[in-house]
Write a protein that holds these residues in place. Sequence first.
Motif, PDB file in Angstrom:
ATOM      1  N   ALA A  13       0.880  -1.201  -0.077  1.00 34.81           N
ATOM      2  CA  ALA A  13      -0.087  -0.157  -0.072  1.00 34.81           C
ATOM      3  C   ALA A  13       0.910   1.062   0.083  1.00 34.81           C
ATOM      4  CB  ALA A  13      -0.899  -0.091   1.094  1.00 34.81           C
ATOM      5  N   SER A  14       2.284   1.141  -0.131  1.00 34.58           N
ATOM      6  CA  SER A  14       2.849   2.255  -0.201  1.00 34.58           C
ATOM      7  C   SER A  14       2.930   2.966  -1.538  1.00 34.58           C
ATOM      8  CB  SER A  14       4.364   1.914  -0.014  1.00 34.58           C
ATOM      9  OG  SER A  14       4.901   0.895  -0.969  1.00 34.58           O
ATOM     10  N   ARG A  15       2.317   2.678  -2.739  1.00 39.48           N
ATOM     11  CA  ARG A  15       2.228   3.159  -4.013  1.00 39.48           C
ATOM     12  C   ARG A  15       1.183   2.618  -4.821  1.00 39.48           C
ATOM     13  NH1 ARG A  15       6.399   1.126  -7.112  1.00 39.48           N
ATOM     14  NH2 ARG A  15       7.146  -0.477  -5.552  1.00 39.48           N
ATOM     15  N   SER A  38       7.023  -3.132   1.389  1.00 38.97           N
ATOM     16  CA  SER A  38       7.899  -4.072   1.047  1.00 38.97           C
ATOM     17  C   SER A  38       9.435  -3.387   1.543  1.00 38.97           C
ATOM     18  CB  SER A  38       8.206  -4.814  -0.099  1.00 38.97           C
ATOM     19  OG  SER A  38       9.301  -5.033  -0.758  1.00 38.97           O
ATOM     20  N   GLY A  39       9.560  -1.924   0.621  1.00 40.04           N
ATOM     21  CA  GLY A  39      10.978  -1.453   0.803  1.00 40.04           C
ATOM     22  C   GLY A  39      10.838   0.187   0.947  1.00 40.04           C
ATOM     23  N   SER A  40       9.576   0.489   0.568  1.00 34.05           N
ATOM     24  CA  SER A  40       9.256   2.066   0.259  1.00 34.05           C
ATOM     25  C   SER A  40       8.695   2.595   1.697  1.00 34.05           C
ATOM     26  CB  SER A  40       8.407   2.404  -0.700  1.00 34.05           C
ATOM     27  OG  SER A  40       8.745   1.916  -1.937  1.00 34.05           O
ATOM     28  N   LYS A  41       9.637   2.638   2.696  1.00 40.23           N
ATOM     29  CA  LYS A  41       9.275   2.977   4.061  1.00 40.23           C
ATOM     30  C   LYS A  41       8.672   4.535   3.965  1.00 40.23           C
ATOM     31  CE  LYS A  41      11.013   2.999   8.555  1.00 40.23           C
ATOM     32  NZ  LYS A  41      11.237   4.030   9.562  1.00 40.23           N
ATOM     33  N   ASN A 155       5.150 -15.814 -16.365  1.00 37.96           N
ATOM     34  CA  ASN A 155       5.124 -15.966 -14.967  1.00 37.96           C
ATOM     35  C   ASN A 155       3.959 -15.187 -14.213  1.00 37.96           C
ATOM     36  OD1 ASN A 155       6.322 -13.265 -15.820  1.00 37.96           O
ATOM     37  ND2 ASN A 155       8.245 -13.626 -14.512  1.00 37.96           N
ATOM     38  N   TYR A 156       3.739 -13.940 -14.605  1.00 38.43           N
ATOM     39  CA  TYR A 156       2.837 -13.136 -13.984  1.00 38.43           C
ATOM     40  C   TYR A 156       1.575 -13.742 -14.297  1.00 38.43           C
ATOM     41  CZ  TYR A 156       0.485  -8.422 -13.097  1.00 38.43           C
ATOM     42  OH  TYR A 156      -0.392  -7.497 -12.619  1.00 38.43           O
ATOM     43  N   SER A 157       1.011 -14.082 -15.479  1.00 39.17           N
ATOM     44  CA  SER A 157      -0.198 -14.545 -15.900  1.00 39.17           C
ATOM     45  C   SER A 157      -0.532 -15.583 -15.315  1.00 39.17           C
ATOM     46  CB  SER A 157      -0.349 -14.717 -17.402  1.00 39.17           C
ATOM     47  OG  SER A 157       0.084 -13.673 -18.245  1.00 39.17           O
ATOM     48  N   ALA A 190      -2.508   3.278 -14.690  1.00 43.75           N
ATOM     49  CA  ALA A 190      -1.336   4.121 -14.769  1.00 43.75           C
ATOM     50  C   ALA A 190      -0.922   3.915 -13.293  1.00 43.75           C
ATOM     51  CB  ALA A 190      -1.638   5.508 -15.057  1.00 43.75           C
ATOM     52  N   THR A 191       0.254   3.298 -13.169  1.00 45.23           N
ATOM     53  CA  THR A 191       1.286   3.166 -11.766  1.00 45.23           C
ATOM     54  C   THR A 191       2.611   2.994 -12.119  1.00 45.23           C
ATOM     55  OG1 THR A 191       1.105   0.753 -11.605  1.00 45.23           O
ATOM     56  CG2 THR A 191      -0.656   2.016 -10.688  1.00 45.23           C
ATOM     57  N   ASP A 192       3.415   2.966 -11.224  1.00 47.38           N
ATOM     58  CA  ASP A 192       4.759   2.599 -11.604  1.00 47.38           C
ATOM     59  C   ASP A 192       5.144   1.406 -12.157  1.00 47.38           C
ATOM     60  OD1 ASP A 192       5.419   4.996  -9.861  1.00 47.38           O
ATOM     61  OD2 ASP A 192       6.128   3.827  -8.222  1.00 47.38           O
TER      62      ASP A 192
HETATM   63  P1  NAP Z   1       3.148  -0.805  -7.921  1.00 51.69           P
HETATM   64  O1  NAP Z   1       2.917   0.607  -8.351  1.00 51.69           O
HETATM   65  O2  NAP Z   1       4.461  -1.504  -8.850  1.00 51.69           O
HETATM   66  O3  NAP Z   1       3.059  -1.271  -6.426  1.00 51.69           O
HETATM   67  C1  NAP Z   1       3.255  -2.330  -6.238  1.00 51.69           C
HETATM   68  C2  NAP Z   1       3.357  -2.233  -4.388  1.00 51.69           C
HETATM   69  O4  NAP Z   1       3.719  -3.575  -3.899  1.00 51.69           O
HETATM   70  C3  NAP Z   1       4.124  -1.322  -3.789  1.00 51.69           C
HETATM   71  O5  NAP Z   1       3.630  -0.849  -2.544  1.00 51.69           O
HETATM   72  C4  NAP Z   1       5.129  -2.326  -3.313  1.00 51.69           C
HETATM   73  O6  NAP Z   1       6.050  -2.072  -2.028  1.00 51.69           O
HETATM   74  C5  NAP Z   1       4.636  -3.660  -2.922  1.00 51.69           C
HETATM   75  N1  NAP Z   1       5.348  -4.841  -3.100  1.00 51.69           N
HETATM   76  C6  NAP Z   1       6.031  -5.465  -3.989  1.00 51.69           C
HETATM   77  N2  NAP Z   1       6.577  -6.750  -3.534  1.00 51.69           N
HETATM   78  C7  NAP Z   1       5.913  -6.782  -2.203  1.00 51.69           C
HETATM   79  C8  NAP Z   1       6.482  -7.852  -1.334  1.00 51.69           C
HETATM   80  N3  NAP Z   1       7.150  -8.764  -1.565  1.00 51.69           N
HETATM   81  N4  NAP Z   1       5.984  -7.676  -0.081  1.00 51.69           N
HETATM   82  C9  NAP Z   1       5.044  -6.637   0.247  1.00 51.69           C
HETATM   83  N5  NAP Z   1       4.731  -5.382  -0.617  1.00 51.69           N
HETATM   84  C10 NAP Z   1       5.233  -5.795  -1.836  1.00 51.69           C
HETATM   85  O7  NAP Z   1       1.839  -1.811  -8.579  1.00 51.69           O
HETATM   86  P2  NAP Z   1       0.327  -1.583  -8.849  1.00 51.69           P
HETATM   87  O8  NAP Z   1       0.456  -1.372 -10.376  1.00 51.69           O
HETATM   88  O9  NAP Z   1      -0.018  -0.675  -8.008  1.00 51.69           O
HETATM   89  O10 NAP Z   1      -0.207  -2.886  -8.745  1.00 51.69           O
HETATM   90  C11 NAP Z   1      -0.860  -3.258  -7.612  1.00 51.69           C
HETATM   91  C12 NAP Z   1      -1.434  -4.843  -7.784  1.00 51.69           C
HETATM   92  O11 NAP Z   1      -2.415  -4.444  -8.875  1.00 51.69           O
HETATM   93  C13 NAP Z   1      -0.494  -5.886  -8.253  1.00 51.69           C
HETATM   94  O12 NAP Z   1      -0.894  -7.044  -7.408  1.00 51.69           O
HETATM   95  C14 NAP Z   1      -0.526  -5.660  -9.764  1.00 51.69           C
HETATM   96  O13 NAP Z   1      -0.063  -6.981 -10.363  1.00 51.69           O
HETATM   97  C15 NAP Z   1      -2.047  -5.532  -9.685  1.00 51.69           C
HETATM   98  N6  NAP Z   1      -2.346  -5.108 -11.143  1.00 51.69           N
HETATM   99  C16 NAP Z   1      -1.865  -4.083 -11.812  1.00 51.69           C
HETATM  100  C17 NAP Z   1      -2.294  -3.531 -12.936  1.00 51.69           C
HETATM  101  C18 NAP Z   1      -1.817  -2.207 -13.423  1.00 51.69           C
HETATM  102  O14 NAP Z   1      -1.988  -2.022 -14.461  1.00 51.69           O
HETATM  103  N7  NAP Z   1      -0.912  -1.361 -12.620  1.00 51.69           N
HETATM  104  C19 NAP Z   1      -2.882  -4.374 -13.789  1.00 51.69           C
HETATM  105  C20 NAP Z   1      -3.275  -5.632 -13.256  1.00 51.69           C
HETATM  106  C21 NAP Z   1      -3.201  -6.013 -11.953  1.00 51.69           C
HETATM  107  P3  NAP Z   1       7.201  -0.942  -1.977  1.00 51.69           P
HETATM  108  O15 NAP Z   1       6.993   0.209  -2.628  1.00 51.69           O
HETATM  109  O16 NAP Z   1       7.878  -1.071  -0.831  1.00 51.69           O
HETATM  110  O17 NAP Z   1       8.171  -1.768  -3.051  1.00 51.69           O
END
Ligand code: NAP
Length: 246
Positions: A13-15, A38-41, A155-157, A190-192
Amino acid sequence: MDFSSQVCLVTGASRGIGAAIALEFAKHNAQAVIVNYSGSKEKAEAVVAQIEALGSKAVAMQCNVSDKAQCEAMIGEVIKEFGRVDVLVNNAGITRDGLILKMSEEDFDSVIGTNLKGVFNMTQPLSKIMLKQKYGRIVNLASVSGIYGNAGQANYSASKAGVAGFTKAVAKELASRNITCNAVAPGFIATDMTDAMPEGAKEAVVSAVAMKRAGKPEEVAAVVAFLASKEASYITGQIVEVSGGM
Ligand code: NAP
């Protein structure tokens, strides 16, 4: 929707989407929101500050969800501090994209370890607590990649298809105890995570979206919050696509 007197735990939930989900619970009066990272305190602490400004309690907790002992320790801390967990959102996720012929075993294992095993690591101990409470809402983040497949993401799918199957099985096991388990399958948000894609690839994905735009994290968060609410009491085992008609 009203989450007052409810404790909501959001992994990753950091990002991005996880941060938007954590804030959505605060906007709907959550008693407390646990912001796992995980890392983004610093980013997690910034989310905590935003939640507190909305009037909910919040705490940032570091834990790598792929490590079961770390998950159990974090859940122990949460129970010590708040006494219950009403909502679990398994959002933490990573990508390590590559074509199957070139994908390393490490990239396969790390994606499965975080995205799928991480969901097990959090859900198993928390479902024991929810069974005692006779109430719980579990919402998992799946993906359209897990439903339709995506080249470069075997892997992701696979991890997200696993999350969908896990969701449906757990829903059947816990349904009689007032615990629901659903998943949201976002498309292109739209995320990182998606920002890291090459421009050409982003344009190709957006052209496959009926709405011809990327989604916003808040548009996913709104659906997650609904599935996590008391109002969604007769919905379980479902995978809801939030993809702009992809
Ligand atoms: P993101 O911006 O990359 O953020 C990922 C988050 O997960 C960060 O808060 C990160 O923490 C945390 N994280 C990663 N590895 C971790 C671990 N081992 N333990 C605890 N926390 C961990 O990703 P997002 O786009 O918001 O995606 C969120 C979810 O939606 C994911 O499950 C992703 O697969 C899914 N999703 C996203 C999209 C998309 O288009 N963005 C589409 C489909 C599904 P740190 O900041 O500390 O690293």
